[in-house]
Motif scaffolding. Structure first.
Motif, PDB file in Angstrom:
ATOM      1  N   TYR A  15       0.769  -1.346  -0.095  1.00 54.29           N
ATOM      2  CA  TYR A  15      -0.189  -0.192   0.099  1.00 54.29           C
ATOM      3  C   TYR A  15       0.838   1.242  -0.074  1.00 54.29           C
ATOM      4  O   TYR A  15       1.667   1.428   1.110  1.00 54.29           O
ATOM      5  CB  TYR A  15      -1.029  -0.056   1.292  1.00 54.29           C
ATOM      6  CG  TYR A  15      -2.270  -0.594   0.985  1.00 54.29           C
ATOM      7  CD1 TYR A  15      -2.487  -1.952   1.021  1.00 54.29           C
ATOM      8  CD2 TYR A  15      -3.398   0.008   0.660  1.00 54.29           C
ATOM      9  CE1 TYR A  15      -3.438  -2.824   0.837  1.00 54.29           C
ATOM     10  CE2 TYR A  15      -4.539  -0.524   0.126  1.00 54.29           C
ATOM     11  CZ  TYR A  15      -4.591  -1.835   0.406  1.00 54.29           C
ATOM     12  OH  TYR A  15      -5.728  -2.595   0.293  1.00 54.29           O
ATOM     13  N   THR A  17       0.136   4.093   0.467  1.00 58.77           N
ATOM     14  CA  THR A  17      -0.150   5.138   1.312  1.00 58.77           C
ATOM     15  C   THR A  17       0.627   4.891   2.848  1.00 58.77           C
ATOM     16  O   THR A  17       1.271   5.695   3.698  1.00 58.77           O
ATOM     17  CB  THR A  17      -1.524   5.448   1.881  1.00 58.77           C
ATOM     18  OG1 THR A  17      -2.195   4.162   2.074  1.00 58.77           O
ATOM     19  CG2 THR A  17      -2.286   6.014   0.974  1.00 58.77           C
ATOM     20  N   MET A  18       0.599   3.299   2.944  1.00 60.11           N
ATOM     21  CA  MET A  18       1.529   2.942   4.224  1.00 60.11           C
ATOM     22  C   MET A  18       2.852   3.317   4.115  1.00 60.11           C
ATOM     23  O   MET A  18       3.563   3.631   4.862  1.00 60.11           O
ATOM     24  CB  MET A  18       1.308   1.761   4.379  1.00 60.11           C
ATOM     25  CG  MET A  18       1.840   0.883   5.720  1.00 60.11           C
ATOM     26  SD  MET A  18       1.758   1.961   7.298  1.00 60.11           S
ATOM     27  CE  MET A  18      -0.014   1.824   7.643  1.00 60.11           C
ATOM     28  N   ILE A  21       3.170   7.006   5.011  1.00 55.87           N
ATOM     29  CA  ILE A  21       3.294   7.064   6.448  1.00 55.87           C
ATOM     30  C   ILE A  21       4.634   6.606   7.018  1.00 55.87           C
ATOM     31  O   ILE A  21       5.152   7.508   7.900  1.00 55.87           O
ATOM     32  CB  ILE A  21       2.115   6.157   6.915  1.00 55.87           C
ATOM     33  CG1 ILE A  21       0.893   6.996   6.221  1.00 55.87           C
ATOM     34  CG2 ILE A  21       2.278   6.267   8.618  1.00 55.87           C
ATOM     35  CD1 ILE A  21      -0.418   5.891   6.592  1.00 55.87           C
ATOM     36  N   LEU A  25       7.112   9.066   9.061  1.00 59.82           N
ATOM     37  CA  LEU A  25       7.381   8.970  10.539  1.00 59.82           C
ATOM     38  C   LEU A  25       8.972   8.657  10.801  1.00 59.82           C
ATOM     39  O   LEU A  25       9.586   9.101  11.626  1.00 59.82           O
ATOM     40  CB  LEU A  25       6.489   7.585  11.045  1.00 59.82           C
ATOM     41  CG  LEU A  25       5.134   7.865  11.177  1.00 59.82           C
ATOM     42  CD1 LEU A  25       4.356   6.528  11.473  1.00 59.82           C
ATOM     43  CD2 LEU A  25       4.685   9.085  12.167  1.00 59.82           C
ATOM     44  N   PHE A 113      -0.800   1.363  14.176  1.00 60.04           N
ATOM     45  CA  PHE A 113       0.195   1.772  15.366  1.00 60.04           C
ATOM     46  C   PHE A 113       0.488   3.474  15.364  1.00 60.04           C
ATOM     47  O   PHE A 113       0.071   4.176  14.452  1.00 60.04           O
ATOM     48  CB  PHE A 113       1.505   1.144  14.986  1.00 60.04           C
ATOM     49  CG  PHE A 113       2.063   1.405  13.675  1.00 60.04           C
ATOM     50  CD1 PHE A 113       1.599   0.937  12.572  1.00 60.04           C
ATOM     51  CD2 PHE A 113       2.953   2.466  13.735  1.00 60.04           C
ATOM     52  CE1 PHE A 113       2.205   1.373  11.234  1.00 60.04           C
ATOM     53  CE2 PHE A 113       3.759   2.886  12.427  1.00 60.04           C
ATOM     54  CZ  PHE A 113       3.247   2.291  11.215  1.00 60.04           C
ATOM     55  N   ASN A 114       0.988   3.750  16.577  1.00 62.82           N
ATOM     56  CA  ASN A 114       1.463   5.088  16.726  1.00 62.82           C
ATOM     57  C   ASN A 114       2.916   5.319  16.514  1.00 62.82           C
ATOM     58  O   ASN A 114       3.880   4.370  16.692  1.00 62.82           O
ATOM     59  CB  ASN A 114       0.764   5.919  17.867  1.00 62.82           C
ATOM     60  CG  ASN A 114       1.255   5.102  19.115  1.00 62.82           C
ATOM     61  OD1 ASN A 114       2.374   4.837  19.208  1.00 62.82           O
ATOM     62  ND2 ASN A 114       0.568   5.240  19.921  1.00 62.82           N
TER      63      ASN A 114
ATOM     64  N   TYR B 136      -0.482  11.664  10.477  1.00 57.82           N
ATOM     65  CA  TYR B 136       0.178  10.600   9.716  1.00 57.82           C
ATOM     66  C   TYR B 136      -0.220   9.173  10.404  1.00 57.82           C
ATOM     67  O   TYR B 136      -0.599   8.127   9.718  1.00 57.82           O
ATOM     68  CB  TYR B 136       1.635  10.385   9.894  1.00 57.82           C
ATOM     69  CG  TYR B 136       2.370  11.559   9.039  1.00 57.82           C
ATOM     70  CD1 TYR B 136       3.373  12.321   9.717  1.00 57.82           C
ATOM     71  CD2 TYR B 136       1.940  12.175   7.983  1.00 57.82           C
ATOM     72  CE1 TYR B 136       4.059  13.207   9.079  1.00 57.82           C
ATOM     73  CE2 TYR B 136       2.688  13.028   7.243  1.00 57.82           C
ATOM     74  CZ  TYR B 136       3.651  13.706   7.770  1.00 57.82           C
ATOM     75  OH  TYR B 136       4.175  14.676   7.191  1.00 57.82           O
ATOM     76  N   GLU B 137      -0.505   9.096  11.721  1.00 59.00           N
ATOM     77  CA  GLU B 137      -0.936   8.093  12.466  1.00 59.00           C
ATOM     78  C   GLU B 137      -2.265   7.776  12.009  1.00 59.00           C
ATOM     79  O   GLU B 137      -2.880   6.516  11.738  1.00 59.00           O
ATOM     80  CB  GLU B 137      -0.873   8.099  13.927  1.00 59.00           C
ATOM     81  CG  GLU B 137       0.477   8.386  14.399  1.00 59.00           C
ATOM     82  CD  GLU B 137       0.749   8.570  15.886  1.00 59.00           C
ATOM     83  OE1 GLU B 137      -0.475   9.109  16.481  1.00 59.00           O
ATOM     84  OE2 GLU B 137       1.454   8.547  16.546  1.00 59.00           O
ATOM     85  N   CYS B 139      -3.922   8.375   9.510  1.00 60.50           N
ATOM     86  CA  CYS B 139      -3.898   8.102   8.022  1.00 60.50           C
ATOM     87  C   CYS B 139      -3.757   6.427   7.720  1.00 60.50           C
ATOM     88  O   CYS B 139      -4.358   6.102   6.463  1.00 60.50           O
ATOM     89  CB  CYS B 139      -2.880   8.930   7.119  1.00 60.50           C
ATOM     90  SG  CYS B 139      -3.516  10.745   6.793  1.00 60.50           S
ATOM     91  N   SER B 140      -3.266   5.684   8.570  1.00 58.24           N
ATOM     92  CA  SER B 140      -2.931   4.359   8.454  1.00 58.24           C
ATOM     93  C   SER B 140      -4.393   3.769   8.450  1.00 58.24           C
ATOM     94  O   SER B 140      -4.474   2.516   8.173  1.00 58.24           O
ATOM     95  CB  SER B 140      -2.260   3.879   9.682  1.00 58.24           C
ATOM     96  OG  SER B 140      -2.758   4.106  10.694  1.00 58.24           O
ATOM     97  N   GLN B 142      -6.542   4.099   6.204  1.00 55.78           N
ATOM     98  CA  GLN B 142      -6.682   3.540   4.725  1.00 55.78           C
ATOM     99  C   GLN B 142      -6.101   2.102   4.291  1.00 55.78           C
ATOM    100  O   GLN B 142      -6.669   1.514   3.618  1.00 55.78           O
ATOM    101  CB  GLN B 142      -6.056   4.639   3.757  1.00 55.78           C
ATOM    102  CG  GLN B 142      -6.464   4.605   2.546  1.00 55.78           C
ATOM    103  CD  GLN B 142      -6.137   3.693   1.520  1.00 55.78           C
ATOM    104  OE1 GLN B 142      -4.750   3.462   1.706  1.00 55.78           O
ATOM    105  NE2 GLN B 142      -6.417   3.226   0.453  1.00 55.78           N
ATOM    106  N   ASP B 143      -5.043   1.924   4.931  1.00 56.78           N
ATOM    107  CA  ASP B 143      -4.234   0.703   4.700  1.00 56.78           C
ATOM    108  C   ASP B 143      -5.311  -0.583   5.433  1.00 56.78           C
ATOM    109  O   ASP B 143      -5.498  -1.521   4.613  1.00 56.78           O
ATOM    110  CB  ASP B 143      -2.874   0.548   5.579  1.00 56.78           C
ATOM    111  CG  ASP B 143      -2.460  -0.642   5.607  1.00 56.78           C
ATOM    112  OD1 ASP B 143      -2.211  -1.573   6.426  1.00 56.78           O
ATOM    113  OD2 ASP B 143      -1.931  -1.188   4.329  1.00 56.78           O
ATOM    114  N   ILE B 144      -5.689  -0.141   6.664  1.00 56.66           N
ATOM    115  CA  ILE B 144      -6.607  -1.305   7.119  1.00 56.66           C
ATOM    116  C   ILE B 144      -8.061  -1.477   6.576  1.00 56.66           C
ATOM    117  O   ILE B 144      -8.715  -2.641   6.227  1.00 56.66           O
ATOM    118  CB  ILE B 144      -7.077  -0.762   8.675  1.00 56.66           C
ATOM    119  CG1 ILE B 144      -5.733  -0.518   9.584  1.00 56.66           C
ATOM    120  CG2 ILE B 144      -8.010  -1.849   9.224  1.00 56.66           C
ATOM    121  CD1 ILE B 144      -4.982  -1.790   9.664  1.00 56.66           C
TER     122      ILE B 144
END
Lengths: 129, 219
Positions: A15, A17-18, A21, A25, A113-114, B136-137, B139-140, B142-144
């Motif tokens: 993905y 987007t991941m 991200i 981070l 996760f954060n 950012y956190e 936005c994850s 969308q992955d799930i």
């Protein structure tokens, strides 16, 4: 020994987007030397092309090569087996964690996760930073 | 049944006809048909009570199977595989695409926020960094959601293959039902329910500009 934040980090996820991200981070943690791969096969090719990666952060659920298949390949390759490998995945059943541990995973993060969790797990395999 | 030589000849002849037409794939319904044809003739008078009972059971079973086939065909499983399931899969793909696009837009904004961090004071810089990290956190998701939707799509594909097997098994019966449907369903009056179509896929709806032009035509 201080953690070298210039180390090359490979992030692997199908993905986009991941990947974005994770890159953002990691940049916030000052890890800016980041390469990406969209599946296990592409990741393995990149790892074998240049074996100076300091960390692999990989998703599990990818095709054609999954994250755990990538992990087994990495641990089975004498030139790559030393590289810390963190699985970042939505697969959250105990049997997944056990299988990853048996395959040699360094740490395991469940999605979502954060940033704090990511930092903590990275510190546990690289040392505090 | 084979007590009467005349009946035996009749059975053998009918079985021969069936064998020629269907080879080894003689179904229970065909056997039921055979029995019905035999029973219609004079052969039934010479049957023993036990044999007669067996024939009746087979006839009932054959009728039951025919009725069940007709009912299943009337449900139009072909419409499920040709229309509903493909439409559902397309809508789900559209969800993944739309959420990916929105997520990237949100992250563009977060990256812009981060880019001004160095031009503000330390305190404000920290606030901006924390805010962008939260974005950012978040936005994850969308992955799930993408992974969950993929699971649903795989389930739909499984259902589709099962229904397709049904369609192949009942092909003739479904064609018969389709032939009885009215030819011009489009000519029915449009109701309010028909107007509830939901969001359109890319390229299928009209744009705001086109709507404005349409409305202007009414003025």
């Amino acid at each position: 020994m201080a953690v070298d934040k210039n180390m090359k980090v490979l992030i692997v996820d199908d993905y986009q987007t991941m990947l974005r991200i994770l890159r953002n981070l990691l940049r916030q943690l000052d890890f800016r030397n980041v390469e990406e791969a969209a599946d296990g096969g592409a990741a393995l090719a990149q790892l074998r092309a240049s074996s100076d990666f300091g960390l692999i952060i990989s998703d599990w659920n990818m095709e054609p090569m999954t994250g755990i298949q990538l992990l087994r390949e990495v641990r089975g390759d004498p030139k790559l087996k030393h590289i810390p490998f963190i699985m970042v995945t939505a697969e959250s059943k105990p049997e997944n964690v056990i299988a990853a541990k048996q395959a040699g995973v360094s740490n395991y993060i469940v999605k979502p996760f954060n940033a704090e969790t990511l930092k903590g797990k990275m510190a546990s395999v690289l040392g505090e930073f | 049944m084979a007590q009467n030589p005349e009946n035996k000849d009749k059975v053998d002849r009918l079985l021969g006809e069936l064998q020629k037409s269907y080879g080894d794939a003689i179904t229970l319904e065909l056997v039921g048909e055979l029995i019905a044809r035999l029973s219609a003739g004079s052969g039934r008078k010479n049957l023993s009570p036990t044999t007669e009972r067996v024939f009746l059971e087979i006839e009932d079973l054959s009728r039951f199977i025919q009725d069940a086939k007709a009912e299943i065909a009337a449900l139009r499983p072909d419409a499920v595989t040709e229309e509903y399931l493909p439409s559902a899969a397309t809508e789900l793909d559209a969800i993944v695409e739309a959420t990916a696009e929105a997520t990237n837009t949100i992250m563009d904004a977060a990256e812009k926020i981060e880019s001004v961090m160095e031009s503000v004071g330390e305190g404000q810089s920290k606030v901006l960094e924390e805010a962008s990290t939260m974005i950012y956190e978040a936005c994850s998701f969308q992955d799930i959601t993408g992974q969950r939707i993929n699971k649903v799509v795989k389930t739909l594909e499984e259902i589709e293959s099962k229904v397709l097997a049904l369609v192949n098994a009942f092909g003739d019966e479904i064609d018969r039902v389709k032939a009885t449907l009215p030819a011009d369903e489009e000519l029915k009056a449009v109701t309010d329910d028909d107007l509830l179509q939901g969001p359109q896929l890319a390229g299928q709806g009209v744009s705001q500009d086109e709507i404005d032009r349409l409305l202007a035509d009414f003025d």
